[in-house]
Design a protein around this motif. Sequence first.
Motif, short mmCIF file in Angstrom:
data_model
loop_
_atom_site.label_atom_id
_atom_site.label_comp_id
_atom_site.label_asym_id
_atom_site.label_seq_id
_atom_site.Cartn_x
_atom_site.Cartn_y
_atom_site.Cartn_z
N PRO A 64 -60.89 -30.79 -5.81
CA PRO A 64 -62.05 -30.19 -5.13
C PRO A 64 -62.98 -31.24 -4.55
O PRO A 64 -62.85 -32.43 -4.82
CB PRO A 64 -62.74 -29.40 -6.26
CG PRO A 64 -62.27 -30.03 -7.51
CD PRO A 64 -60.91 -30.55 -7.25
N ASP A 65 -63.92 -30.78 -3.73
CA ASP A 65 -64.94 -31.60 -3.07
C ASP A 65 -64.36 -32.43 -1.91
O ASP A 65 -64.98 -32.53 -0.85
CB ASP A 65 -65.67 -32.53 -4.05
CG ASP A 65 -66.37 -31.75 -5.16
OD1 ASP A 65 -66.90 -30.66 -4.87
OD2 ASP A 65 -66.37 -32.23 -6.30
N ILE A 66 -63.19 -33.03 -2.12
CA ILE A 66 -62.60 -33.79 -1.01
C ILE A 66 -61.46 -33.00 -0.35
O ILE A 66 -60.92 -33.43 0.66
CB ILE A 66 -62.09 -35.17 -1.46
CG1 ILE A 66 -61.03 -35.04 -2.57
CG2 ILE A 66 -63.24 -36.02 -1.96
CD1 ILE A 66 -60.41 -36.36 -2.96
N GLY A 67 -61.09 -31.87 -0.93
CA GLY A 67 -60.12 -30.99 -0.29
C GLY A 67 -58.71 -31.53 -0.21
O GLY A 67 -57.92 -31.07 0.61
N TYR A 70 -51.88 -35.28 -0.12
CA TYR A 70 -52.26 -34.83 1.22
C TYR A 70 -53.78 -34.88 1.37
O TYR A 70 -54.51 -34.37 0.51
CB TYR A 70 -51.77 -33.40 1.46
CG TYR A 70 -50.28 -33.25 1.40
CD1 TYR A 70 -49.49 -33.42 2.54
CD2 TYR A 70 -49.63 -32.95 0.20
CE1 TYR A 70 -48.11 -33.29 2.49
CE2 TYR A 70 -48.25 -32.82 0.14
CZ TYR A 70 -47.50 -32.99 1.29
OH TYR A 70 -46.13 -32.87 1.22
N GLY A 71 -54.25 -35.51 2.45
CA GLY A 71 -55.67 -35.61 2.70
C GLY A 71 -56.04 -34.92 4.01
O GLY A 71 -55.27 -34.94 4.97
N PRO A 72 -57.25 -34.30 4.07
CA PRO A 72 -57.68 -33.60 5.28
C PRO A 72 -58.61 -34.47 6.13
O PRO A 72 -59.08 -35.53 5.67
CB PRO A 72 -58.46 -32.42 4.71
CG PRO A 72 -59.14 -33.02 3.50
CD PRO A 72 -58.18 -34.06 2.95
N THR A 73 -58.89 -34.04 7.32
CA THR A 73 -59.97 -34.64 8.09
C THR A 73 -61.25 -33.82 7.95
O THR A 73 -62.33 -34.29 8.28
CB THR A 73 -59.61 -34.74 9.59
OG1 THR A 73 -59.30 -33.42 10.08
CG2 THR A 73 -58.42 -35.65 9.79
N THR A 113 -56.47 -41.93 -11.54
CA THR A 113 -57.80 -41.93 -10.96
C THR A 113 -57.69 -41.61 -9.48
O THR A 113 -56.65 -41.84 -8.85
CB THR A 113 -58.50 -43.29 -11.14
OG1 THR A 113 -57.70 -44.32 -10.51
CG2 THR A 113 -58.68 -43.62 -12.61
N VAL A 114 -58.75 -41.05 -8.92
CA VAL A 114 -58.77 -40.66 -7.52
C VAL A 114 -59.87 -41.43 -6.81
O VAL A 114 -61.02 -41.48 -7.27
CB VAL A 114 -59.02 -39.15 -7.37
CG1 VAL A 114 -59.04 -38.75 -5.89
CG2 VAL A 114 -57.95 -38.36 -8.11
N ARG A 164 -58.68 -38.63 4.75
CA ARG A 164 -57.36 -39.28 4.91
C ARG A 164 -57.24 -40.59 4.13
O ARG A 164 -56.16 -41.18 4.06
CB ARG A 164 -57.08 -39.52 6.40
CG ARG A 164 -56.86 -38.24 7.21
CD ARG A 164 -55.48 -37.66 6.98
NE ARG A 164 -55.32 -36.35 7.57
CZ ARG A 164 -55.03 -36.13 8.85
NH1 ARG A 164 -54.92 -37.14 9.70
NH2 ARG A 164 -54.89 -34.89 9.29
N ASN A 165 -58.33 -41.04 3.55
CA ASN A 165 -58.29 -42.28 2.76
C ASN A 165 -58.17 -42.02 1.27
O ASN A 165 -58.25 -42.95 0.47
CB ASN A 165 -59.56 -43.11 3.02
CG ASN A 165 -59.62 -43.64 4.43
OD1 ASN A 165 -58.62 -44.10 4.98
ND2 ASN A 165 -60.79 -43.56 5.05
N VAL A 166 -57.98 -40.77 0.88
CA VAL A 166 -57.84 -40.47 -0.54
C VAL A 166 -56.56 -41.09 -1.10
O VAL A 166 -55.50 -41.06 -0.46
CB VAL A 166 -57.87 -38.95 -0.79
CG1 VAL A 166 -56.69 -38.25 -0.15
CG2 VAL A 166 -57.92 -38.65 -2.28
#
Length: 275
Positions: free
Chosen positions: A94-97, A111-114, A157-158, A163-165
């Motif tokens: 959550p929070d970063i989607g 997978y990371g979103p914009t 850890t995250v 897109r940088n996650v």
Amino acid sequence: MTEQVANKVMVFDKNAAFSDANRYKSWSPGASGWANLSDCRIRDTSQFGAIGLAAASGGRVGIWNITDEKDQELNDVLWSATPGGNPHALERIPDIGAFVAASSDGYLTVYGPTAVSKPSTLAQVQRVTLAGAHGVLWDPNNKLLWACGNKVVQAYTVSGTYRNVRITASSKKVALSGLGHDLQPDYSNSDRLLVSDSYGVYSISKSTLSKTTLHTTTRIKAYVKMRSGEYFYVRGDNAGSRDWGSPTVVFSQSADRTRSGAEFYKARYYATGFN
């Protein structure tokens, strides 16, 4: 539950027969790549409210919008992807989607979103090796991502956003005796994780990493403990063309529920919140 014969996610009241007439919700992807649904769970979002997360051994993972309709279909899918291998679980950070898929061929895919509110912008940003990856679970209290694989439960850890996650294996890990199958929160104890492997079911303390054997029943494919303390599970029955599944969900304090001709693989508690 994921029911692999009809290939649907089906939601029922545990106190009523698991019949079509009694279904609360269902979701049927009904398309190539979605065969043998292997995981489902629901999560809460500010943009869509409750969404469903699914993984299918046929190759796809994705999320769908849980609408007011009783039955959702492929047109309710908000995003899907093909991480490769044999997808067994999907989780949301959550929070970063961001989303993370576990493929039993041996890796986690990130997978990371914009934009957090636009799942359509998700794209693969990372792949991390984890032999036998089967389960993945977000830990909101400790901001860690837990995953189970072959003889291990590993915390990650995250870092980063959009897109940088990225995820990184931490020093927190717990040995298992066999291949990890299911990884779930203990809804009755926020310090506990529940994991099944080839030989049993275990409770793991997130703070001390101590492991306690709860059951020595083999082939438990899904195991959930509710806030009331009641637990339920699906055990592979070694029968039929899908010997990893079963037509029965077993409850510890309620009547077991059997759906004739079904092959359940995962069973879940219909709740978005946990600690």
